[in-house]
Design a protein around this motif. Sequence first.
Motif, PDB file in Angstrom:
ATOM      1  N   CYS B  25      -7.611  13.924  29.348  1.00  0.00           N
ATOM      2  CA  CYS B  25      -8.604  13.333  28.451  1.00  0.00           C
ATOM      3  C   CYS B  25      -9.099  12.008  29.011  1.00  0.00           C
ATOM      4  CB  CYS B  25      -8.027  13.133  27.058  1.00  0.00           C
ATOM      5  SG  CYS B  25      -6.513  12.147  26.992  1.00  0.00           S
ATOM      6  N   GLY B  26     -10.267  11.605  28.561  1.00  0.00           N
ATOM      7  CA  GLY B  26     -10.831  10.334  29.003  1.00  0.00           C
ATOM      8  C   GLY B  26     -12.197  10.103  28.405  1.00  0.00           C
ATOM      9  N   ILE B  27     -12.805   9.030  28.880  1.00  0.00           N
ATOM     10  CA  ILE B  27     -14.107   8.601  28.351  1.00  0.00           C
ATOM     11  C   ILE B  27     -14.986   8.205  29.521  1.00  0.00           C
ATOM     12  CG2 ILE B  27     -14.927   6.336  27.501  1.00  0.00           C
ATOM     13  CD1 ILE B  27     -13.603   6.886  24.881  1.00  0.00           C
ATOM     14  N   VAL B  28     -16.298   8.375  29.370  1.00  0.00           N
ATOM     15  CA  VAL B  28     -17.221   7.718  30.279  1.00  0.00           C
ATOM     16  C   VAL B  28     -18.070   6.795  29.410  1.00  0.00           C
ATOM     17  CG1 VAL B  28     -18.883   7.952  32.142  1.00  0.00           C
ATOM     18  CG2 VAL B  28     -17.249   9.806  31.720  1.00  0.00           C
ATOM     19  N   ALA B  29     -17.933   5.510  29.658  1.00  0.00           N
ATOM     20  CA  ALA B  29     -18.632   4.517  28.848  1.00  0.00           C
ATOM     21  C   ALA B  29     -19.995   4.221  29.449  1.00  0.00           C
ATOM     22  CB  ALA B  29     -17.810   3.241  28.771  1.00  0.00           C
ATOM     23  N   GLY B  30     -20.877   3.713  28.618  1.00  0.00           N
ATOM     24  CA  GLY B  30     -22.192   3.281  29.099  1.00  0.00           C
ATOM     25  C   GLY B  30     -22.750   2.249  28.149  1.00  0.00           C
ATOM     26  N   PRO B  31     -23.821   1.554  28.573  1.00  0.00           N
ATOM     27  CA  PRO B  31     -24.417   0.550  27.692  1.00  0.00           C
ATOM     28  C   PRO B  31     -24.792   1.158  26.340  1.00  0.00           C
ATOM     29  CG  PRO B  31     -25.379   0.424  29.891  1.00  0.00           C
ATOM     30  CD  PRO B  31     -24.505   1.643  29.867  1.00  0.00           C
ATOM     31  N   GLU B  32     -24.541   0.396  25.280  1.00  0.00           N
ATOM     32  CA  GLU B  32     -24.807   0.886  23.927  1.00  0.00           C
ATOM     33  C   GLU B  32     -26.249   1.375  23.791  1.00  0.00           C
ATOM     34  OE1 GLU B  32     -24.093  -1.314  19.866  1.00  0.00           O
ATOM     35  OE2 GLU B  32     -22.571  -1.919  21.328  1.00  0.00           O
ATOM     36  N   GLY B  33     -26.419   2.566  23.286  1.00  0.00           N
ATOM     37  CA  GLY B  33     -27.758   3.093  23.039  1.00  0.00           C
ATOM     38  C   GLY B  33     -28.464   3.650  24.262  1.00  0.00           C
ATOM     39  N   SER B  34     -27.840   3.569  25.453  1.00  0.00           N
ATOM     40  CA  SER B  34     -28.525   3.963  26.689  1.00  0.00           C
ATOM     41  C   SER B  34     -28.404   5.452  26.983  1.00  0.00           C
ATOM     42  CB  SER B  34     -27.946   3.186  27.869  1.00  0.00           C
ATOM     43  OG  SER B  34     -26.626   3.658  28.154  1.00  0.00           O
ATOM     44  N   ASP B  35     -27.345   6.092  26.469  1.00  0.00           N
ATOM     45  CA  ASP B  35     -27.040   7.490  26.784  1.00  0.00           C
ATOM     46  C   ASP B  35     -26.752   7.694  28.275  1.00  0.00           C
ATOM     47  OD1 ASP B  35     -26.514  10.023  25.713  1.00  0.00           O
ATOM     48  OD2 ASP B  35     -28.497  10.777  26.267  1.00  0.00           O
ATOM     49  N   ARG B  36     -26.322   6.623  28.949  1.00  0.00           N
ATOM     50  CA  ARG B  36     -26.020   6.710  30.388  1.00  0.00           C
ATOM     51  C   ARG B  36     -24.512   6.627  30.614  1.00  0.00           C
ATOM     52  NH1 ARG B  36     -30.121   5.186  33.998  1.00  0.00           N
ATOM     53  NH2 ARG B  36     -28.658   4.006  35.271  1.00  0.00           N
ATOM     54  N   PRO B  37     -23.896   7.740  31.053  1.00  0.00           N
ATOM     55  CA  PRO B  37     -22.452   7.705  31.321  1.00  0.00           C
ATOM     56  C   PRO B  37     -22.186   7.024  32.660  1.00  0.00           C
ATOM     57  CG  PRO B  37     -23.322   9.923  31.689  1.00  0.00           C
ATOM     58  CD  PRO B  37     -24.493   9.071  31.292  1.00  0.00           C
ATOM     59  N   GLU B  38     -21.823   5.739  32.633  1.00  0.00           N
ATOM     60  CA  GLU B  38     -21.748   4.954  33.869  1.00  0.00           C
ATOM     61  C   GLU B  38     -20.338   4.636  34.319  1.00  0.00           C
ATOM     62  OE1 GLU B  38     -24.133   1.452  33.288  1.00  0.00           O
ATOM     63  OE2 GLU B  38     -26.025   2.573  33.428  1.00  0.00           O
ATOM     64  N   ARG B  39     -19.423   4.427  33.346  1.00  0.00           N
ATOM     65  CA  ARG B  39     -18.106   3.912  33.738  1.00  0.00           C
ATOM     66  C   ARG B  39     -17.029   4.903  33.325  1.00  0.00           C
ATOM     67  NH1 ARG B  39     -14.257  -0.109  32.103  1.00  0.00           N
ATOM     68  NH2 ARG B  39     -15.175  -0.410  30.046  1.00  0.00           N
ATOM     69  N   PHE B  40     -16.458   5.570  34.351  1.00  0.00           N
ATOM     70  CA  PHE B  40     -15.453   6.623  34.161  1.00  0.00           C
ATOM     71  C   PHE B  40     -14.094   5.996  33.865  1.00  0.00           C
ATOM     72  CE2 PHE B  40     -12.134   9.177  36.325  1.00  0.00           C
ATOM     73  CZ  PHE B  40     -12.224  10.338  35.565  1.00  0.00           C
ATOM     74  N   ILE B  41     -13.484   6.383  32.763  1.00  0.00           N
ATOM     75  CA  ILE B  41     -12.174   5.830  32.397  1.00  0.00           C
ATOM     76  C   ILE B  41     -11.234   6.979  32.060  1.00  0.00           C
ATOM     77  CG2 ILE B  41     -10.916   4.267  30.870  1.00  0.00           C
ATOM     78  CD1 ILE B  41     -14.003   3.273  30.226  1.00  0.00           C
ATOM     79  N   GLU B  42     -10.267   7.185  32.979  1.00  0.00           N
ATOM     80  CA  GLU B  42      -9.268   8.217  32.786  1.00  0.00           C
ATOM     81  C   GLU B  42      -8.233   7.708  31.797  1.00  0.00           C
ATOM     82  OE1 GLU B  42      -8.475  10.078  36.799  1.00  0.00           O
ATOM     83  OE2 GLU B  42      -6.439   9.751  36.092  1.00  0.00           O
TER      84      GLU B  42
END
Lengths: 93, 146
Positions: B25-42
């Motif tokens: 499991c994990g998350i890909v974060a991005g700037p709020e409201g951007s819908d851009r998955p930029e930062r992969f976090i395992e």
Amino acid sequence: MAIEVRIPTILRTYTGGEKAVPAEGATLLALIDDLETRHTGIKGRLIEESGELRRFVNVYINDEDVRFIGGLEAALSDGDQVVVLPAVAGGAR
Amino acid sequence: MLTIDQATYDAIVAHAKRDHPDECCGIVAGPEGSDRPERFIEMINAAGSPTFYEFDSTELLALYKEMWANDEEPVIVYHSHTATEAYPSRTDIGLASEPNAHYVLVSTREHGNNEGPVEFRSYRIIDGEVTEEEVTVVAQLSNEES
């Protein structure tokens, strides 16, 4: 006496979209009851009908998971920071 | 539609294969409201189970505090199924709590830890309703706001 409560996205329908709201209470349960007076329905999203904190809702007081510091009876004082975060969980089971 | 860059796609698949037969499991974060998955976090599956995943509650708080400090949100919430198809289970649907996120499911049932294709699918899960969406893999996310 005010305590800031951080509200997760999914519960902001109860707070008019606010990310954080003030509330009062000497314990977590009193704080949730106080929240309920202004944000009707939010209590049921945090606490089971049996009176337990919901299994897949995490509440933190000053970064401590309340499950380790007394649960709904955890003590609060002025200036404390409360964070509500739904568990990120699931699975094929 | 989910638009994801190849490196992030590969990282999710690699994580799923590595943790098989347990769910990853994990998350890909991005700037709020951007819908851009930029930062992969395992994340670590605190349940350590082939049929369930859960972020550790302390790590969950640390992750969200970091995202708030960066004005980020979870753009993708991903996990794997290791013996069943890449479709949200009743548990997944009941516990989905990020209405703005793309829920990515990877199934490793076919090749397990080994090389080979995986099912990689994406969904919106809102108020118990599941909507599958197209996944577009690009070499790199464009500089334009999508």
